[in-house]
Each structure stands twice: as structure tokens, then as C-alpha cells.
Design a protein around this motif. Sequence first.
Motif, PDB file in Angstrom:
ATOM      1  N   LYS A  87       0.372   2.213 -58.911  1.00  0.00           N
ATOM      2  CA  LYS A  87      -0.436   0.996 -58.922  1.00  0.00           C
ATOM      3  C   LYS A  87       0.348  -0.127 -58.241  1.00  0.00           C
ATOM      4  CE  LYS A  87      -1.886   2.376 -63.573  1.00  0.00           C
ATOM      5  NZ  LYS A  87      -1.918   1.976 -65.005  1.00  0.00           N
ATOM      6  N   PRO A  88      -0.334  -1.136 -57.744  1.00  0.00           N
ATOM      7  CA  PRO A  88       0.391  -2.262 -57.135  1.00  0.00           C
ATOM      8  C   PRO A  88       1.416  -2.873 -58.086  1.00  0.00           C
ATOM      9  CG  PRO A  88      -1.913  -2.366 -56.540  1.00  0.00           C
ATOM     10  CD  PRO A  88      -1.784  -1.245 -57.529  1.00  0.00           C
ATOM     11  N   GLU A  89       1.137  -2.853 -59.373  1.00  0.00           N
ATOM     12  CA  GLU A  89       2.084  -3.421 -60.336  1.00  0.00           C
ATOM     13  C   GLU A  89       3.335  -2.569 -60.526  1.00  0.00           C
ATOM     14  OE1 GLU A  89      -1.198  -2.907 -60.768  1.00  0.00           O
ATOM     15  OE2 GLU A  89      -1.655  -2.290 -62.823  1.00  0.00           O
ATOM     16  N   ASP A  90       3.365  -1.403 -59.912  1.00  0.00           N
ATOM     17  CA  ASP A  90       4.584  -0.586 -59.927  1.00  0.00           C
ATOM     18  C   ASP A  90       5.567  -1.039 -58.835  1.00  0.00           C
ATOM     19  OD1 ASP A  90       2.528   2.231 -60.611  1.00  0.00           O
ATOM     20  OD2 ASP A  90       3.857   1.212 -62.030  1.00  0.00           O
ATOM     21  N   THR A  91       5.135  -1.961 -58.000  1.00  0.00           N
ATOM     22  CA  THR A  91       6.006  -2.469 -56.953  1.00  0.00           C
ATOM     23  C   THR A  91       7.235  -3.129 -57.562  1.00  0.00           C
ATOM     24  OG1 THR A  91       4.198  -2.818 -55.386  1.00  0.00           O
ATOM     25  CG2 THR A  91       6.183  -4.133 -55.072  1.00  0.00           C
ATOM     26  N   ALA A  92       8.403  -2.657 -57.155  1.00  0.00           N
ATOM     27  CA  ALA A  92       9.654  -3.156 -57.728  1.00  0.00           C
ATOM     28  C   ALA A  92      10.826  -2.497 -57.019  1.00  0.00           C
ATOM     29  CB  ALA A  92       9.732  -2.834 -59.220  1.00  0.00           C
ATOM     30  N   VAL A  93      11.999  -3.021 -57.280  1.00  0.00           N
ATOM     31  CA  VAL A  93      13.228  -2.316 -56.913  1.00  0.00           C
ATOM     32  C   VAL A  93      13.568  -1.398 -58.074  1.00  0.00           C
ATOM     33  CG1 VAL A  93      15.668  -2.502 -56.338  1.00  0.00           C
ATOM     34  CG2 VAL A  93      14.036  -4.214 -55.472  1.00  0.00           C
ATOM     35  N   TYR A  94      13.741  -0.139 -57.778  1.00  0.00           N
ATOM     36  CA  TYR A  94      14.050   0.857 -58.801  1.00  0.00           C
ATOM     37  C   TYR A  94      15.544   1.154 -58.771  1.00  0.00           C
ATOM     38  CZ  TYR A  94       9.146   1.612 -59.775  1.00  0.00           C
ATOM     39  OH  TYR A  94       7.836   1.434 -60.170  1.00  0.00           O
ATOM     40  N   TYR A  95      16.153   1.051 -59.949  1.00  0.00           N
ATOM     41  CA  TYR A  95      17.586   1.224 -60.074  1.00  0.00           C
ATOM     42  C   TYR A  95      17.913   2.480 -60.875  1.00  0.00           C
ATOM     43  CZ  TYR A  95      17.970  -3.663 -58.644  1.00  0.00           C
ATOM     44  OH  TYR A  95      17.900  -4.848 -57.955  1.00  0.00           O
ATOM     45  N   CYS A  96      18.848   3.231 -60.382  1.00  0.00           N
ATOM     46  CA  CYS A  96      19.417   4.348 -61.118  1.00  0.00           C
ATOM     47  C   CYS A  96      20.488   3.795 -62.048  1.00  0.00           C
ATOM     48  CB  CYS A  96      20.020   5.320 -60.119  1.00  0.00           C
ATOM     49  SG  CYS A  96      20.838   6.743 -60.848  1.00  0.00           S
ATOM     50  N   ALA A  97      20.574   4.358 -63.249  1.00  0.00           N
ATOM     51  CA  ALA A  97      21.513   3.840 -64.225  1.00  0.00           C
ATOM     52  C   ALA A  97      22.127   4.972 -65.029  1.00  0.00           C
ATOM     53  CB  ALA A  97      20.818   2.870 -65.166  1.00  0.00           C
ATOM     54  N   ALA A  98      23.323   4.733 -65.544  1.00  0.00           N
ATOM     55  CA  ALA A  98      23.981   5.736 -66.370  1.00  0.00           C
ATOM     56  C   ALA A  98      24.729   5.047 -67.495  1.00  0.00           C
ATOM     57  CB  ALA A  98      24.951   6.576 -65.533  1.00  0.00           C
ATOM     58  N   GLY A  99      24.766   5.690 -68.652  1.00  0.00           N
ATOM     59  CA  GLY A  99      25.471   5.119 -69.787  1.00  0.00           C
ATOM     60  C   GLY A  99      25.022   5.751 -71.071  1.00  0.00           C
ATOM     61  N   THR A 100      25.932   5.907 -72.013  1.00  0.00           N
ATOM     62  CA  THR A 100      25.592   6.555 -73.279  1.00  0.00           C
ATOM     63  C   THR A 100      24.682   5.688 -74.140  1.00  0.00           C
ATOM     64  OG1 THR A 100      27.628   5.695 -74.230  1.00  0.00           O
ATOM     65  CG2 THR A 100      27.721   7.919 -73.312  1.00  0.00           C
ATOM     66  N   LEU A 117      13.699   0.080 -52.941  1.00  0.00           N
ATOM     67  CA  LEU A 117      12.447  -0.659 -53.065  1.00  0.00           C
ATOM     68  C   LEU A 117      11.241   0.272 -52.964  1.00  0.00           C
ATOM     69  CD1 LEU A 117      10.889  -3.354 -53.207  1.00  0.00           C
ATOM     70  CD2 LEU A 117      11.087  -3.461 -50.694  1.00  0.00           C
ATOM     71  N   VAL A 118      10.350   0.121 -53.922  1.00  0.00           N
ATOM     72  CA  VAL A 118       9.074   0.822 -53.904  1.00  0.00           C
ATOM     73  C   VAL A 118       7.978  -0.232 -53.798  1.00  0.00           C
ATOM     74  CG1 VAL A 118       7.463   2.229 -55.235  1.00  0.00           C
ATOM     75  CG2 VAL A 118       9.904   2.780 -55.242  1.00  0.00           C
ATOM     76  N   THR A 119       7.147  -0.099 -52.784  1.00  0.00           N
ATOM     77  CA  THR A 119       6.050  -1.029 -52.583  1.00  0.00           C
ATOM     78  C   THR A 119       4.746  -0.254 -52.611  1.00  0.00           C
ATOM     79  OG1 THR A 119       7.430  -2.439 -51.191  1.00  0.00           O
ATOM     80  CG2 THR A 119       5.058  -2.795 -51.095  1.00  0.00           C
ATOM     81  N   VAL A 120       3.849  -0.662 -53.505  1.00  0.00           N
ATOM     82  CA  VAL A 120       2.549  -0.012 -53.638  1.00  0.00           C
ATOM     83  C   VAL A 120       1.488  -0.985 -53.148  1.00  0.00           C
ATOM     84  CG1 VAL A 120       0.947   1.157 -55.172  1.00  0.00           C
ATOM     85  CG2 VAL A 120       3.405   1.250 -55.629  1.00  0.00           C
ATOM     86  N   SER A 121       0.796  -0.599 -52.100  1.00  0.00           N
ATOM     87  CA  SER A 121      -0.231  -1.468 -51.523  1.00  0.00           C
ATOM     88  C   SER A 121      -1.592  -1.168 -52.133  1.00  0.00           C
ATOM     89  CB  SER A 121      -0.287  -1.279 -50.009  1.00  0.00           C
ATOM     90  OG  SER A 121      -0.678   0.043 -49.698  1.00  0.00           O
ATOM     91  N   SER A 122      -2.405  -2.215 -52.228  1.00  0.00           N
ATOM     92  CA  SER A 122      -3.736  -2.040 -52.847  1.00  0.00           C
ATOM     93  C   SER A 122      -4.776  -1.659 -51.814  1.00  0.00           C
ATOM     94  CB  SER A 122      -4.138  -3.333 -53.542  1.00  0.00           C
ATOM     95  OG  SER A 122      -4.145  -4.392 -52.630  1.00  0.00           O
TER      96      SER A 122
END
Length: 122
Positions: A87-100, A117-122
Motif C-alpha cells: 500500500k502507499p502507506e508502506d512507503t518508508a526506509v526499511y532498516y535491517c536490525a539485530a539484537g537480543t 527505500l521502498v516506495t509504493v505508488s498509488s
Amino acid sequence: QVQLVETGGGLVQAGGSLALSCAASGRTFTGGLMGWFRQAPGKEREFVAAINWSSAGTVYGVSAKGRFTISRDSAKNTMYLRMSSLKPEDTAVYYCAAGTRLLRGVDGVDYWGKGTLVTVSS
């Protein structure tokens, strides 16, 4: 130290699918959690999904349930996020993360990738 590198971001139309990858290197990461967070413009970074590196057990945030799938390949030290019905609202910078303590939120993350960056166009 653990280095995390995300790939796979890009532009996709609403309703489409996209897959992200996160390659981990450095210290062997066992027994902990890896996951994905995202940050949309003007918003706080939010939890998307996490996976236990040893058991492959998964946890999803509200926005990801039913649409996103997190997985990992231990042999390749790589984690994946398969996103569908975007969905367009999924547009964001997606970060990989690690930690207990990753499930506590951003404060529980020990290592971050630089984001994709993930960009979802309508």
C-alpha cells in the motif's frame, strides 16, 4: 561487531510485491533476533517483523501481519522480508536490525543497517 547490508528496495505499484534482503557479516550471530523496522517521512521508526536466528520463530508488527513474511537462511547469513499487497502507506526506509532485545523496539537494537527505500505508488 555485526555489519548489516540491505538490498532490494525500489518503486512498486500498490498491490504489488517486493522482497528485501539483509546480509549479515562480522561476528557470528546466533541465538539472537534479527528483524526489520521502517521509517516513513516525518514518522518514528516502527517495528515490522523479527525472526529468532536459531529457532526461526517469527513475530510481526500490526502493519505486517498477513502481508509480509520474514525468513532467514542461516547458511548464507541472510534475512529476507517478502512484502505483498503493498500500500502507499508502506512507503518508508526499511532498516535491517539485530539484537537480543530487539522486540523492545528501537532502543533494544544493537546493530542497524543503513536502510533501503521502498516506495509504493498509488
